[in-house]
Design a protein around this motif. Structure first.
Motif, PDB file in Angstrom:
ATOM      1  N   GLY A 264       4.661  -2.904  19.762  1.00 37.01           N
ATOM      2  CA  GLY A 264       5.059  -3.527  18.502  1.00 37.01           C
ATOM      3  C   GLY A 264       3.883  -3.693  17.559  1.00 37.01           C
ATOM      4  O   GLY A 264       4.009  -3.496  16.349  1.00 37.01           O
ATOM      5  N   ALA A 265       2.732  -4.037  18.111  1.00 35.00           N
ATOM      6  CA  ALA A 265       1.534  -4.182  17.285  1.00 35.00           C
ATOM      7  C   ALA A 265       1.109  -2.845  16.690  1.00 35.00           C
ATOM      8  O   ALA A 265       0.705  -2.772  15.531  1.00 35.00           O
ATOM      9  N   VAL A 266       1.216  -1.775  17.470  1.00 33.30           N
ATOM     10  CA  VAL A 266       0.873  -0.445  16.951  1.00 33.30           C
ATOM     11  C   VAL A 266       1.842  -0.045  15.847  1.00 33.30           C
ATOM     12  O   VAL A 266       1.429   0.478  14.801  1.00 33.30           O
ATOM     13  N   VAL A 267       3.125  -0.307  16.040  1.00 38.62           N
ATOM     14  CA  VAL A 267       4.116   0.016  15.002  1.00 38.62           C
ATOM     15  C   VAL A 267       3.847  -0.797  13.741  1.00 38.62           C
ATOM     16  O   VAL A 267       3.912  -0.273  12.620  1.00 38.62           O
ATOM     17  N   GLY A 268       3.531  -2.080  13.899  1.00 41.43           N
ATOM     18  CA  GLY A 268       3.188  -2.911  12.742  1.00 41.43           C
ATOM     19  C   GLY A 268       1.942  -2.406  12.035  1.00 41.43           C
ATOM     20  O   GLY A 268       1.870  -2.393  10.807  1.00 41.43           O
ATOM     21  N   ALA A 269       0.947  -1.968  12.802  1.00 41.05           N
ATOM     22  CA  ALA A 269      -0.276  -1.426  12.208  1.00 41.05           C
ATOM     23  C   ALA A 269       0.007  -0.122  11.480  1.00 41.05           C
ATOM     24  O   ALA A 269      -0.560   0.137  10.416  1.00 41.05           O
ATOM     25  N   LEU A 270       0.895   0.708  12.026  1.00 38.78           N
ATOM     26  CA  LEU A 270       1.285   1.945  11.332  1.00 38.78           C
ATOM     27  C   LEU A 270       1.967   1.631  10.011  1.00 38.78           C
ATOM     28  O   LEU A 270       1.728   2.298   9.000  1.00 38.78           O
ATOM     29  N   LEU A 271       2.804   0.619  10.014  1.00 39.10           N
ATOM     30  CA  LEU A 271       3.470   0.194   8.784  1.00 39.10           C
ATOM     31  C   LEU A 271       2.439  -0.259   7.746  1.00 39.10           C
ATOM     32  O   LEU A 271       2.493   0.163   6.584  1.00 39.10           O
ATOM     33  N   LEU A 272       1.488  -1.079   8.159  1.00 38.08           N
ATOM     34  CA  LEU A 272       0.448  -1.537   7.238  1.00 38.08           C
ATOM     35  C   LEU A 272      -0.443  -0.388   6.771  1.00 38.08           C
ATOM     36  O   LEU A 272      -0.856  -0.348   5.614  1.00 38.08           O
ATOM     37  N   LEU A 273      -0.732   0.547   7.660  1.00 39.73           N
ATOM     38  CA  LEU A 273      -1.554   1.696   7.293  1.00 39.73           C
ATOM     39  C   LEU A 273      -0.841   2.573   6.268  1.00 39.73           C
ATOM     40  O   LEU A 273      -1.456   3.079   5.327  1.00 39.73           O
ATOM     41  N   GLY A 274       0.465   2.720   6.423  1.00 36.64           N
ATOM     42  CA  GLY A 274       1.244   3.467   5.428  1.00 36.64           C
ATOM     43  C   GLY A 274       1.240   2.787   4.073  1.00 36.64           C
ATOM     44  O   GLY A 274       1.078   3.433   3.035  1.00 36.64           O
ATOM     45  N   ILE A 275       1.384   1.475   4.068  1.00 32.68           N
ATOM     46  CA  ILE A 275       1.333   0.723   2.811  1.00 32.68           C
ATOM     47  C   ILE A 275      -0.045   0.831   2.189  1.00 32.68           C
ATOM     48  O   ILE A 275      -0.186   1.033   0.978  1.00 32.68           O
ATOM     49  N   TYR A 276      -1.085   0.722   3.018  1.00 30.44           N
ATOM     50  CA  TYR A 276      -2.461   0.859   2.526  1.00 30.44           C
ATOM     51  C   TYR A 276      -2.671   2.239   1.894  1.00 30.44           C
ATOM     52  O   TYR A 276      -3.288   2.357   0.840  1.00 30.44           O
ATOM     53  N   GLY A 277      -2.143   3.274   2.533  1.00 31.96           N
ATOM     54  CA  GLY A 277      -2.257   4.623   1.986  1.00 31.96           C
ATOM     55  C   GLY A 277      -1.557   4.768   0.646  1.00 31.96           C
ATOM     56  O   GLY A 277      -2.060   5.427  -0.260  1.00 31.96           O
ATOM     57  N   LEU A 278      -0.388   4.159   0.503  1.00 27.14           N
ATOM     58  CA  LEU A 278       0.326   4.213  -0.770  1.00 27.14           C
ATOM     59  C   LEU A 278      -0.431   3.480  -1.872  1.00 27.14           C
ATOM     60  O   LEU A 278      -0.492   3.956  -3.008  1.00 27.14           O
ATOM     61  N   VAL A 279      -1.000   2.333  -1.542  1.00 23.81           N
ATOM     62  CA  VAL A 279      -1.734   1.548  -2.539  1.00 23.81           C
ATOM     63  C   VAL A 279      -3.001   2.277  -2.975  1.00 23.81           C
ATOM     64  O   VAL A 279      -3.290   2.366  -4.171  1.00 23.81           O
ATOM     65  N   THR A 280      -3.747   2.813  -2.028  1.00 21.99           N
ATOM     66  CA  THR A 280      -4.994   3.490  -2.389  1.00 21.99           C
ATOM     67  C   THR A 280      -4.726   4.811  -3.093  1.00 21.99           C
ATOM     68  O   THR A 280      -5.500   5.222  -3.941  1.00 21.99           O
ATOM     69  N   ARG A 281      -3.631   5.466  -2.759  1.00 24.13           N
ATOM     70  CA  ARG A 281      -3.286   6.721  -3.440  1.00 24.13           C
ATOM     71  C   ARG A 281      -2.893   6.452  -4.886  1.00 24.13           C
ATOM     72  O   ARG A 281      -3.260   7.195  -5.777  1.00 24.13           O
ATOM     73  N   SER A 282      -2.157   5.363  -5.139  1.00 22.62           N
ATOM     74  CA  SER A 282      -1.760   5.066  -6.501  1.00 22.62           C
ATOM     75  C   SER A 282      -2.946   4.635  -7.351  1.00 22.62           C
ATOM     76  O   SER A 282      -2.964   4.846  -8.557  1.00 22.62           O
ATOM     77  N   ARG A 283      -3.959   4.035  -6.737  1.00 22.93           N
ATOM     78  CA  ARG A 283      -5.161   3.649  -7.481  1.00 22.93           C
ATOM     79  C   ARG A 283      -6.004   4.863  -7.870  1.00 22.93           C
ATOM     80  O   ARG A 283      -6.670   4.854  -8.878  1.00 22.93           O
ATOM     81  N   SER A 284      -5.984   5.900  -7.036  1.00 19.99           N
ATOM     82  CA  SER A 284      -6.834   7.059  -7.297  1.00 19.99           C
ATOM     83  C   SER A 284      -6.175   8.072  -8.227  1.00 19.99           C
ATOM     84  O   SER A 284      -6.688   9.147  -8.414  1.00 19.99           O
ATOM     85  N   GLY A 285      -5.036   7.745  -8.773  1.00 21.26           N
ATOM     86  CA  GLY A 285      -4.422   8.638  -9.738  1.00 21.26           C
ATOM     87  C   GLY A 285      -3.289   9.482  -9.178  1.00 21.26           C
ATOM     88  O   GLY A 285      -2.794  10.371  -9.836  1.00 21.26           O
ATOM     89  N   GLY A 286      -2.862   9.242  -7.950  1.00 19.50           N
ATOM     90  CA  GLY A 286      -1.713   9.931  -7.382  1.00 19.50           C
ATOM     91  C   GLY A 286      -2.001  11.286  -6.805  1.00 19.50           C
ATOM     92  O   GLY A 286      -1.106  12.044  -6.501  1.00 19.50           O
TER      93      GLY A 286
END
Length: 86
Positions: free
Chosen positions: A63-85
């Motif tokens: 469950g912790a790994v799945v939660g970390a994957l979820l957070l990592l996906g959100i982190y990737g979306l946030v950093t991708r949108s900051r860098s111009g997509g």
């Protein structure tokens, strides 16, 4: 001793999440550890809300790994949108 154990497990969970997630993640040791700890907390909260875990009961390792994957996906979306997509 409990905080050290939490940090070590968080680091291992963060490493596993980074290894499973496709693509490259440029996270350092501290962010990887925080990702694992946050994933465990997120999995515990979501599991308690859905009824998988009782109040005060933490998420398991998977469950912790799945939660970390979820957070990592959100982190990737946030950093991708900051860098111009790109």
């Amino acid at each position: 001793m409990g905080i050290i154990w939490t940090i070590l497990v968080g680091f291992v969970v963060g490493l596993i999440a980074r290894a499973v997630m496709p693509g490259t993640q440029s996270l350092g040791i501290i962010l990887t550890t925080l990702l694992g700890i946050g994933g465990s907390l997120a999995a515990s909260y979501i599991g308690q809300a859905v009824g998988w875990y009782r109040a005060g009961e933490g998420a398991g390792f998977i469950g912790a790994v799945v939660g970390a994957l979820l957070l990592l996906g959100i982190y990737g979306l946030v950093t991708r949108s900051r860098s111009g997509g790109d």
